[in-house]
Design a protein around this motif. Sequence first.
Motif, PDB file in Angstrom:
ATOM      1  N   LYS A   1       0.828  -1.203   0.000  1.00  0.00           N
ATOM      2  CA  LYS A   1       0.000   0.000   0.000  1.00  0.00           C
ATOM      3  C   LYS A   1       0.866   1.258   0.000  1.00  0.00           C
ATOM      4  O   LYS A   1       0.641   2.197  -0.768  1.00  0.00           O
ATOM      5  CB  LYS A   1      -0.920   0.021   1.217  1.00  0.00           C
ATOM      6  CG  LYS A   1      -1.853   1.243   1.261  1.00  0.00           C
ATOM      7  CD  LYS A   1      -2.493   1.435   2.624  1.00  0.00           C
ATOM      8  CE  LYS A   1      -1.499   2.053   3.600  1.00  0.00           C
ATOM      9  NZ  LYS A   1      -2.157   2.493   4.863  1.00  0.00           N
ATOM     10  N   ASN A   2       1.872   1.269   0.856  1.00  0.00           N
ATOM     11  CA  ASN A   2       2.715   2.461   0.986  1.00  0.00           C
ATOM     12  C   ASN A   2       3.575   2.705  -0.242  1.00  0.00           C
ATOM     13  O   ASN A   2       3.820   3.859  -0.621  1.00  0.00           O
ATOM     14  CB  ASN A   2       3.590   2.341   2.231  1.00  0.00           C
ATOM     15  CG  ASN A   2       2.798   2.500   3.514  1.00  0.00           C
ATOM     16  OD1 ASN A   2       1.726   3.111   3.516  1.00  0.00           O
ATOM     17  ND2 ASN A   2       3.300   1.957   4.596  1.00  0.00           N
ATOM     18  N   ILE A   3       4.038   1.636  -0.895  1.00  0.00           N
ATOM     19  CA  ILE A   3       4.867   1.839  -2.077  1.00  0.00           C
ATOM     20  C   ILE A   3       4.013   2.311  -3.254  1.00  0.00           C
ATOM     21  O   ILE A   3       4.460   3.106  -4.091  1.00  0.00           O
ATOM     22  CB  ILE A   3       5.661   0.558  -2.434  1.00  0.00           C
ATOM     23  CG1 ILE A   3       6.889   0.918  -3.299  1.00  0.00           C
ATOM     24  CG2 ILE A   3       4.798  -0.454  -3.139  1.00  0.00           C
ATOM     25  CD1 ILE A   3       7.956   1.687  -2.584  1.00  0.00           C
ATOM     26  N   LEU A   4       2.760   1.852  -3.314  1.00  0.00           N
ATOM     27  CA  LEU A   4       1.859   2.363  -4.347  1.00  0.00           C
ATOM     28  C   LEU A   4       1.507   3.823  -4.066  1.00  0.00           C
ATOM     29  O   LEU A   4       1.365   4.635  -4.995  1.00  0.00           O
ATOM     30  CB  LEU A   4       0.599   1.512  -4.428  1.00  0.00           C
ATOM     31  CG  LEU A   4       0.789   0.080  -4.947  1.00  0.00           C
ATOM     32  CD1 LEU A   4      -0.533  -0.666  -4.953  1.00  0.00           C
ATOM     33  CD2 LEU A   4       1.422   0.070  -6.337  1.00  0.00           C
ATOM     34  N   LYS A   5       1.395   4.163  -2.802  1.00  0.00           N
ATOM     35  CA  LYS A   5       1.167   5.562  -2.423  1.00  0.00           C
ATOM     36  C   LYS A   5       2.348   6.417  -2.874  1.00  0.00           C
ATOM     37  O   LYS A   5       2.168   7.547  -3.337  1.00  0.00           O
ATOM     38  CB  LYS A   5       0.976   5.666  -0.919  1.00  0.00           C
ATOM     39  CG  LYS A   5       0.723   7.086  -0.412  1.00  0.00           C
ATOM     40  CD  LYS A   5       0.521   7.079   1.095  1.00  0.00           C
ATOM     41  CE  LYS A   5       0.304   8.485   1.620  1.00  0.00           C
ATOM     42  NZ  LYS A   5       0.119   8.504   3.094  1.00  0.00           N
ATOM     43  N   PHE A   6       3.550   5.891  -2.732  1.00  0.00           N
ATOM     44  CA  PHE A   6       4.738   6.605  -3.213  1.00  0.00           C
ATOM     45  C   PHE A   6       4.624   6.898  -4.708  1.00  0.00           C
ATOM     46  O   PHE A   6       4.933   8.012  -5.158  1.00  0.00           O
ATOM     47  CB  PHE A   6       5.997   5.780  -2.932  1.00  0.00           C
ATOM     48  CG  PHE A   6       7.161   6.121  -3.813  1.00  0.00           C
ATOM     49  CD1 PHE A   6       7.868   7.300  -3.633  1.00  0.00           C
ATOM     50  CD2 PHE A   6       7.541   5.264  -4.853  1.00  0.00           C
ATOM     51  CE1 PHE A   6       8.934   7.633  -4.465  1.00  0.00           C
ATOM     52  CE2 PHE A   6       8.609   5.579  -5.683  1.00  0.00           C
ATOM     53  CZ  PHE A   6       9.309   6.768  -5.491  1.00  0.00           C
ATOM     54  N   TYR A   7       4.196   5.901  -5.485  1.00  0.00           N
ATOM     55  CA  TYR A   7       4.069   6.104  -6.928  1.00  0.00           C
ATOM     56  C   TYR A   7       3.050   7.201  -7.249  1.00  0.00           C
ATOM     57  O   TYR A   7       3.272   8.034  -8.137  1.00  0.00           O
ATOM     58  CB  TYR A   7       3.676   4.793  -7.613  1.00  0.00           C
ATOM     59  CG  TYR A   7       4.866   3.971  -8.046  1.00  0.00           C
ATOM     60  CD1 TYR A   7       5.280   3.963  -9.374  1.00  0.00           C
ATOM     61  CD2 TYR A   7       5.586   3.215  -7.130  1.00  0.00           C
ATOM     62  CE1 TYR A   7       6.386   3.213  -9.776  1.00  0.00           C
ATOM     63  CE2 TYR A   7       6.685   2.468  -7.518  1.00  0.00           C
ATOM     64  CZ  TYR A   7       7.085   2.479  -8.837  1.00  0.00           C
ATOM     65  OH  TYR A   7       8.188   1.752  -9.226  1.00  0.00           O
ATOM     66  N   LEU A   8       1.955   7.206  -6.505  1.00  0.00           N
ATOM     67  CA  LEU A   8       0.965   8.251  -6.724  1.00  0.00           C
ATOM     68  C   LEU A   8       1.516   9.620  -6.328  1.00  0.00           C
ATOM     69  O   LEU A   8       1.319  10.612  -7.034  1.00  0.00           O
ATOM     70  CB  LEU A   8      -0.295   7.950  -5.911  1.00  0.00           C
ATOM     71  CG  LEU A   8      -1.137   6.760  -6.374  1.00  0.00           C
ATOM     72  CD1 LEU A   8      -2.242   6.480  -5.368  1.00  0.00           C
ATOM     73  CD2 LEU A   8      -1.720   7.004  -7.757  1.00  0.00           C
TER      74      LEU A   8
END
Length: 214
Positions: free
Chosen positions: A173-180
């Motif tokens: 979840k957090n790494i996808l948040k980073f991408y966003l």
Amino acid sequence: MSLFDAPIIDFEEGWSFVHKRIKQLQDNLEGLPDTHLSSEDYIMLYTNIYNICTVNHHNYSEQLCENYTEVIHEYITSTVLPSLQEKKDELLLRELLRRWSNHKTMTIQLSKFFLYLESDILSYRRLPSLPETSFLSFYNLVYDRLNRQVMEAIVSMIDRKFVGEIIDETLVKNILKFYLEIGERTGKEEPKQFAKTMMMKANITFYMHVEASE
């Protein structure tokens, strides 16, 4: 003595003070001892930057912008990249998140130091904002270099989830948040599209609530 009756200072002298305090901030982010910036440091940083931009007969604002970019690049290449390049898989993802968090903190702090340059100089000349410059530096020097390896680690974790393995869903979840986030802060669509694709691939409500922080 106020900001407005400060003496004329040499650029190199003023920048030397600013550079040392920026390095102190970066060392503090690295957890080094005795690197905390005092309230007096903050005032003197702002004052020196203000004086460089306005008090001198020759305006050094453009050179100050160049030095700002250089000090960001120097920190990334000398400290951030080496900490990432030796890591793989989940260890890489965790370190990337830590480095991104530190980079955001540094950018926010530097924006306070360079407030005058940002509001009264760059906006007037329609140059990129200092935060934008900082985040683009992270994108170009870190994201571009490690993106394939990071993507492979994310896809691998989601694939392992599909076959019944227990994975660290918070990390995903957090790494996808980073991408966003990095897409939003740099105006780049590619990382945002990847994050959305991975959310759809996972097909889990948990992932669909990932949002870029404001």
